[in-house]
Write an enzyme that holds these catalytic residues in place. Structure first.
Site, PDB file in Angstrom:
ATOM      1  N   TYR A  58       0.859  -1.185   0.000  1.00  0.00           N
ATOM      2  CA  TYR A  58       0.000   0.000   0.000  1.00  0.00           C
ATOM      3  C   TYR A  58       0.895   1.236   0.000  1.00  0.00           C
ATOM      4  O   TYR A  58       1.549   1.544   0.991  1.00  0.00           O
ATOM      5  CB  TYR A  58      -0.932   0.022   1.218  1.00  0.00           C
ATOM      6  CG  TYR A  58      -1.887  -1.160   1.312  1.00  0.00           C
ATOM      7  CD1 TYR A  58      -2.143  -1.986   0.215  1.00  0.00           C
ATOM      8  CD2 TYR A  58      -2.552  -1.451   2.502  1.00  0.00           C
ATOM      9  CE1 TYR A  58      -3.016  -3.061   0.309  1.00  0.00           C
ATOM     10  CE2 TYR A  58      -3.431  -2.517   2.605  1.00  0.00           C
ATOM     11  CZ  TYR A  58      -3.655  -3.318   1.509  1.00  0.00           C
ATOM     12  OH  TYR A  58      -4.517  -4.383   1.612  1.00  0.00           O
ATOM     13  N   PRO A 204     -15.321  -5.042   2.783  1.00  0.00           N
ATOM     14  CA  PRO A 204     -16.571  -5.299   3.513  1.00  0.00           C
ATOM     15  C   PRO A 204     -17.716  -4.416   3.010  1.00  0.00           C
ATOM     16  O   PRO A 204     -18.878  -4.782   3.142  1.00  0.00           O
ATOM     17  CB  PRO A 204     -16.212  -4.965   4.967  1.00  0.00           C
ATOM     18  CG  PRO A 204     -15.023  -4.052   4.889  1.00  0.00           C
ATOM     19  CD  PRO A 204     -14.273  -4.499   3.669  1.00  0.00           C
ATOM     20  N   LEU A 205     -17.338  -3.256   2.428  1.00  0.00           N
ATOM     21  CA  LEU A 205     -18.359  -2.364   1.849  1.00  0.00           C
ATOM     22  C   LEU A 205     -18.322  -2.450   0.323  1.00  0.00           C
ATOM     23  O   LEU A 205     -18.853  -1.575  -0.368  1.00  0.00           O
ATOM     24  CB  LEU A 205     -18.118  -0.912   2.307  1.00  0.00           C
ATOM     25  CG  LEU A 205     -18.051  -0.694   3.827  1.00  0.00           C
ATOM     26  CD1 LEU A 205     -17.678   0.754   4.151  1.00  0.00           C
ATOM     27  CD2 LEU A 205     -19.385  -1.058   4.482  1.00  0.00           C
ATOM     28  N   GLY A 206     -17.675  -3.486  -0.183  1.00  0.00           N
ATOM     29  CA  GLY A 206     -17.558  -3.628  -1.641  1.00  0.00           C
ATOM     30  C   GLY A 206     -16.894  -2.413  -2.267  1.00  0.00           C
ATOM     31  O   GLY A 206     -17.248  -2.006  -3.378  1.00  0.00           O
ATOM     32  N   LEU A 211     -23.016  -0.150  -0.649  1.00  0.00           N
ATOM     33  CA  LEU A 211     -23.863   0.898  -0.078  1.00  0.00           C
ATOM     34  C   LEU A 211     -25.024   1.257  -1.009  1.00  0.00           C
ATOM     35  O   LEU A 211     -25.951   1.939  -0.618  1.00  0.00           O
ATOM     36  CB  LEU A 211     -23.021   2.150   0.241  1.00  0.00           C
ATOM     37  CG  LEU A 211     -21.761   1.858   1.063  1.00  0.00           C
ATOM     38  CD1 LEU A 211     -20.955   3.113   1.301  1.00  0.00           C
ATOM     39  CD2 LEU A 211     -22.130   1.195   2.388  1.00  0.00           C
TER      40      LEU A 211
HETATM   41  N1  LIG Z   1      -6.070  -8.738   1.241  1.00  0.00           N
HETATM   42  C1  LIG Z   1      -6.367  -8.096   0.143  1.00  0.00           C
HETATM   43  O1  LIG Z   1      -6.097  -8.551  -0.984  1.00  0.00           O
HETATM   44  C2  LIG Z   1      -7.061  -6.776   0.264  1.00  0.00           C
HETATM   45  C3  LIG Z   1      -7.610  -6.151  -0.886  1.00  0.00           C
HETATM   46  C4  LIG Z   1      -8.256  -4.923  -0.692  1.00  0.00           C
HETATM   47  C5  LIG Z   1      -8.366  -4.352   0.562  1.00  0.00           C
HETATM   48  N2  LIG Z   1      -7.806  -4.991   1.653  1.00  0.00           N
HETATM   49  C6  LIG Z   1      -7.933  -4.441   3.029  1.00  0.00           C
HETATM   50  O2  LIG Z   1      -9.293  -4.331   3.326  1.00  0.00           O
HETATM   51  C7  LIG Z   1      -9.592  -3.004   3.760  1.00  0.00           C
HETATM   52  C8  LIG Z   1     -10.997  -2.634   3.357  1.00  0.00           C
HETATM   53  O3  LIG Z   1     -11.111  -2.595   1.957  1.00  0.00           O
HETATM   54  P1  LIG Z   1     -11.361  -1.233   1.173  1.00  0.00           P
HETATM   55  O4  LIG Z   1     -10.947  -0.084   2.000  1.00  0.00           O
HETATM   56  O5  LIG Z   1     -10.722  -1.395  -0.151  1.00  0.00           O
HETATM   57  O6  LIG Z   1     -12.925  -1.289   0.876  1.00  0.00           O
HETATM   58  P2  LIG Z   1     -14.244  -1.069   1.762  1.00  0.00           P
HETATM   59  O7  LIG Z   1     -13.923  -0.965   3.211  1.00  0.00           O
HETATM   60  O8  LIG Z   1     -15.217  -2.083   1.294  1.00  0.00           O
HETATM   61  O9  LIG Z   1     -14.746   0.329   1.214  1.00  0.00           O
HETATM   62  C9  LIG Z   1     -13.974   1.480   1.303  1.00  0.00           C
HETATM   63  C10 LIG Z   1     -14.590   2.514   0.369  1.00  0.00           C
HETATM   64  O10 LIG Z   1     -15.895   2.844   0.842  1.00  0.00           O
HETATM   65  C11 LIG Z   1     -15.947   4.234   1.172  1.00  0.00           C
HETATM   66  N3  LIG Z   1     -16.584   4.322   2.496  1.00  0.00           N
HETATM   67  C12 LIG Z   1     -16.125   3.845   3.680  1.00  0.00           C
HETATM   68  N4  LIG Z   1     -16.986   4.114   4.666  1.00  0.00           N
HETATM   69  C13 LIG Z   1     -18.030   4.765   4.087  1.00  0.00           C
HETATM   70  C14 LIG Z   1     -19.235   5.314   4.601  1.00  0.00           C
HETATM   71  N5  LIG Z   1     -19.537   5.235   5.898  1.00  0.00           N
HETATM   72  N6  LIG Z   1     -20.077   5.924   3.730  1.00  0.00           N
HETATM   73  C15 LIG Z   1     -19.779   6.022   2.412  1.00  0.00           C
HETATM   74  N7  LIG Z   1     -18.645   5.530   1.859  1.00  0.00           N
HETATM   75  C16 LIG Z   1     -17.771   4.906   2.704  1.00  0.00           C
HETATM   76  C17 LIG Z   1     -14.531   4.728   1.216  1.00  0.00           C
HETATM   77  O11 LIG Z   1     -14.449   6.046   0.727  1.00  0.00           O
HETATM   78  P3  LIG Z   1     -14.101   7.285   1.721  1.00  0.00           P
HETATM   79  O12 LIG Z   1     -12.626   7.289   1.892  1.00  0.00           O
HETATM   80  O13 LIG Z   1     -14.635   8.446   0.970  1.00  0.00           O
HETATM   81  O14 LIG Z   1     -14.833   7.036   2.998  1.00  0.00           O
HETATM   82  C18 LIG Z   1     -13.803   3.772   0.291  1.00  0.00           C
HETATM   83  O15 LIG Z   1     -13.854   4.243  -1.042  1.00  0.00           O
HETATM   84  C19 LIG Z   1      -8.495  -2.151   3.097  1.00  0.00           C
HETATM   85  O16 LIG Z   1      -8.367  -0.912   3.740  1.00  0.00           O
HETATM   86  C20 LIG Z   1      -7.313  -3.056   3.219  1.00  0.00           C
HETATM   87  O17 LIG Z   1      -6.745  -2.938   4.512  1.00  0.00           O
HETATM   88  C21 LIG Z   1      -7.180  -6.187   1.504  1.00  0.00           C
END
Ligand SMILES: NC(=O)c1ccc[n+]([C@@H]2O[C@H](COP(=O)([O-])OP(=O)(O)OC[C@H]3O[C@@H](n4cnc5c(N)ncnc54)[C@H](OP(=O)(O)O)[C@@H]3O)[C@@H](O)[C@H]2O)c1
Length: 274
Positions: A58, A204-206, A211
């Site tokens: 990252y 978790p939030l796709g 949403l």
């Molecule tokens: N192991 C793997 O291969 C892998 C791959 C991907 C991710 N990950 C891990 O998983 C974590 C979670 O995944 P992610 O961050 O990609 O996706 P996520 O948690 O599903 O979604 C994050 C997205 O949703 C938005 N968001 C978050 N809270 C919100 C809310 N309350 N209302 C509206 N929009 C919201 C964020 O934008 P804003 O910034 O505008 O809130 C961001 O664009 C990552 O941070 C990383 O640590 C691991």
């Protein structure tokens, strides 16, 4: 539903923080507002988050540096999970490199950037099809024997790969993609339940797509909870081994998401979501 979950011999609150979103756009380079990224990370601690997920890819490297800048010296009880095994030759590329020598140097790099003597949870980011899986897992086992890693986790694995790794090391967690709209890792989740090890659903939030799901909007329109809170509460209710790690670069979204830890969905709402 317990508000805690175990990662090996460590106990953390059931909503963690996925720190990937605090680095620059496309998870590449520094954030535009570095102080703002620090504020998000510190606010997560204030809200009681004591599990942070990151990876050397990252940024690359920047996410781990931001965590150390914002949070070191770390408060007692804070558990940082990082990952290695993916390289970023350019912003759009995530290339597996699970060669033992590469993983060895990745572990050392993460230790340095995170300012740690031992990493509480080190996860293999993804199997590398070019390298025998046992060799990559063996490199993590070596790191553990050397005292650099406390616990070993896996990411992006099948049930067979989880079993293969368990023949070599004690695996305490699996991190796979999982959310209300993508349950392709259901069998891996069930395996984690049988083994009583943590399952960390990434996206978790796709990445925001969940949403806009009709099911989620239907329930959130009925109760006083936002779509993100309904999505996270559904995950928490889904399994006792679930440890969601929602990501955001926004303090308002972070506060909204963490409040989901206390949201209890009714049996009727859970049935509507299933
Ligand atoms: N192991 C793997 O291969 C892998 C791959 C991907 C991710 N990950 C891990 O998983 C974590 C979670 O995944 P992610 O961050 O990609 O996706 P996520 O948690 O599903 O979604 C994050 C997205 O949703 C938005 N968001 C978050 N809270 C919100 C809310 N309350 N209302 C509206 N929009 C919201 C964020 O934008 P804003 O910034 O505008 O809130 C961001 O664009 C990552 O941070 C990383 O640590 C691991």
């Amino acid at each position: 539903m317990s508000s805690n979950i175990r990662i090996g011999d460590l106990t953390v609150n059931r909503l963690g923080f996925g720190a990937m979103r605090v680095c620059g756009p496309q998870v590449w380079g520094p954030p535009k507002d570095r102080a703002g990224a620090h504020r998000v990370l510190r606010r997560a601690i204030e809200l009681g988050v004591n599990f942070f997920d990151t990876a050397d890819s990252y940024g690359p490297h920047i996410d781990e540096e931001l965590i150390a800048e914002a949070l070191h010296p770390y408060p007692g009880g804070l558990v940082i999970g990082t990952k290695g095994g993916l390289l970023r030759p350019r912003p759009s590329a995530w290339e597996p490199d699970g060669r033992p020598a590469q993983l060895k140097s990745a572990i050392d790099g993460s230790l340095k950037r995170l300012k740690l003597e031992r990493i509480d949870l080190y996860q293999l980011h993804a199997p590398d099809p070019k390298v025998p899986f046992a060799d990559s897992v063996g490199a993590l086992a070596d790191g553990q024997r050397a005292g650099k890693i406390r616990h070993i986790g896996l990411s992006n694995v099948s049930v067979m790969q989880l079993e293969e790794a368990r023949d070599i090391v004690t695996v305490v967690s699996v991190q796979n993609k999982y959310n209300i709209g993508d349950r392709s890792s259901e069998e891996v989740l069930k395996a984690c339940e049988r083994l009583e090890i943590a399952f960390l659903p990434w996206y978790p939030l796709g990445a925001g797509a969940v949403l806009r799901s009709k099911k989620i909007l239907g329930v959130s329109g009925k109760i006083t909870a936002t779509p993100s809170q309904v999505s996270l509460a559904w995950l928490l209710a889904k399994s006792p081994v679930m440890l969601p790690i929602p990501g955001t670069a926004s303090i308002a979204h972070l506060e909204e998401n963490i409040a989901a830890a206390t949201l209890k969905l009714s049996a009727e709402d859970l049935a509507a979501l299933d």
